[in-house]
Design an enzyme around this catalytic site. Structure first.
Site, PDB file in Angstrom:
ATOM      1  N   SER A  99      14.400  20.054 -16.957  1.00 21.63           N
ATOM      2  CA  SER A  99      13.307  21.023 -16.965  1.00 21.63           C
ATOM      3  C   SER A  99      13.766  22.287 -17.673  1.00 21.63           C
ATOM      4  O   SER A  99      14.922  22.699 -17.533  1.00 21.63           O
ATOM      5  CB  SER A  99      12.876  21.360 -15.523  1.00 21.63           C
ATOM      6  OG  SER A  99      12.039  22.507 -15.487  1.00 21.63           O
ATOM      7  N   HIS A 114       0.824  -1.209   0.000  1.00 25.58           N
ATOM      8  CA  HIS A 114       0.000   0.000   0.000  1.00 25.58           C
ATOM      9  C   HIS A 114       0.863   1.267   0.000  1.00 25.58           C
ATOM     10  O   HIS A 114       0.418   2.334   0.427  1.00 25.58           O
ATOM     11  CB  HIS A 114      -0.946   0.023   1.206  1.00 25.58           C
ATOM     12  CG  HIS A 114      -1.758  -1.226   1.350  1.00 25.58           C
ATOM     13  ND1 HIS A 114      -2.916  -1.450   0.633  1.00 25.58           N
ATOM     14  CD2 HIS A 114      -1.551  -2.335   2.107  1.00 25.58           C
ATOM     15  CE1 HIS A 114      -3.401  -2.639   0.961  1.00 25.58           C
ATOM     16  NE2 HIS A 114      -2.591  -3.196   1.845  1.00 25.58           N
TER      17      HIS A 114
END
Length: 435
Positions: free
Chosen positions: A265, A144
């Site tokens: 970026s 999880h």
């Protein structure tokens, strides 16, 4: 398919030049078989082979003819006749267009399968090498998305290797399922062509005769093929997703290779993004998008219609070219993956030993404490540690209910990381066999 996500070998499988060459081989092999059983002159069959083999089919010329005929196979046969001459009247005897189109598609999908299987082999080699490299590199296992218990990074990669071994088997099975030829004429009844012709063409092309083909090869075969590709693509995405998580700044246990001069970026010079893994996630979606149309192609009308044709002209090249590119990219990502064992160890220790809670629970039950009580005792201390109220081991040592069953020394022994790695060799032997 756009060139950005294409590789030359797979793209060539779907080129017009390749398609027309396969069409010719089908027609020539059929003529050869018809000559053997006395349907056409042997000299004509020989001329068809010899003249057609030397021909350089003009794609633009065929396209130009099709503007008039509105039929691609007839346009090709018209162009072929320009090379062969009078003997061209013996080409396509008793055949229908689907005989050529479906058998050609089988050849193309078979060739595409060979490339994809080779791609998986390269990925398996990379996974195996890196798995053994990090066989005993401890890392946290997560369920999880939350810390669970220790494992090794090698086991993560071994798991991926096992999954792609199954992917390889699926591709081999899909290749086998799709490898059938149909040279059975209109509505598949062999009224104007002998079944021996089909058997000869199939053998010549490395295929099997389709047991019963109506006027087309049944599309359940194609649906199974594209479904197999989709499962493989999902395995690609699963591994890519794992890498994306491990590269998160808060985790930083592994990351994609960042090349000299690479930019992450346009705005932020510091960025190192998992762009390849993210790209693989998107490519997997595109491969899976072929499944629904392929399934819907199964339900053709009567002995045939062409509702499947436009679909297959797109999903055949697109799905195989995309998966080929994705598998090759993933192999490269794994091969150059940067691994940070020290960060893995830091993350293992992040919760102050909570990852050993199950060992404490089991030890208490072995000393006579009921499972319900043992769970409550361990969980209460774990939740205190989780809230930052103290070190898990120290809290356990200070708990009278724990102290009644386990000494401080016994508790400390339960926090041994090596305990969780004792079966790694056995698991590796299951996956890779004995070395």
């Amino acid at each position: 398919m756009i060139a950005r996500y294409s590789r030359p070998e797979m793209t060539a499988v779907w080129s017009p030049a390749t398609r027309f060459r396969i069409w010719f081989e089908i027609e020539a092999a059929a003529a050869e078989a018809m000559a053997e059983i006395g349907v056409i002159p042997k000299a004509a069959a020989k001329a068809i082979w010899e003249k057609g083999s030397k021909a350089k089919f003009d794609v633009a010329r065929i396209d130009e003819i099709e503007k008039t005929t509105k039929h691609d196979v007839i346009a090709f046969l018209t162009h072929l006749a320009e090379f062969i001459g009078p003997d061209a009247r013996f080409v396509h005897q008793g055949m229908t267009s689907s005989d050529v189109l479906d058998t050609c598609l089988a050849v193309q999908l078979r060739r595409a399968s060979d490339i994809l299987i080779a791609d998986v082999d390269a990925l398996l080699a990379a996974l195996k090498r890196r798995a053994f490299e990090h066989k005993l590199t401890p890392t946290i296992g997560r369920s999880h998305g939350v810390h669970a218990e220790p494992t090794t990074f090698g086991l993560k990669l071994a798991s991926a290797n096992a999954e792609f071994s199954r992917a390889r088997a699926r591709l081999v099975a899909a290749r086998e399922e799709i490898s059938t030829a149909a040279i059975s004429g209109a509505v598949g009844a062999f009224a104007n062509i002998d079944p021996r012709v089909e058997a000869h063409v199939a053998a010549k092309l490395g295929l099997r005769p389709e047991p019963i083909s109506t006027q087309v090869i049944p599309r359940d075969r194609h649906a199974a093929f594209f479904a197999a590709l989709a499962v493989v693509a999902s395995s690609v995405e699963r591994l890519a997703t794992e890498i994306r998580h491990l590269q998160r700044t808060e985790v930083m246990e592994a990351e994609e290779f960042f090349a000299e001069g690479q930019k992450g970026s346009s705005a932020m010079p510091h960025k190192r993004n998992p762009v390849l893994a993210e790209n693989l996630t998107g490519l997997a979606r595109m491969v899976r998008s072929a499944v629904i149309p392929a399934l819907e192609d199964v339900a053709l009308w009567h002995e045939r219609d062409i509702s499947h044709s436009s679909v297959e002209r797109m999903i055949g090249p697109d799905a195989t070219i995309t998966l080929d590119f994705a598998l090759a990219r993933l192999a490269g990502v794994i091969d150059k993956l940067i691994v940070y064992p020290e960060n893995m160890r830091r993350n293992l220790d992040k919760l102050g030993g909570l990852i050993h809670s199950q060992r404490v629970l089991l030890a208490l039950t072995q000393r006579g404490v009921s499972r319900e009580d043992a769970y409550a005792i361990v969980q209460a201390n774990a939740m205190r540690a989780w809230r930052g109220e103290g070190d898990f081991l120290k809290l356990l040592k200070a708990d009278n209910a724990v102290a009644k069953a386990l000494s401080a020394k016994e508790l400390e022994a339960l926090f041994d990381l090596g305990y969780h790695l004792k079966q790694v060799d056995a698991i590796f032997e299951r996956v890779f066999g004995k070395r």
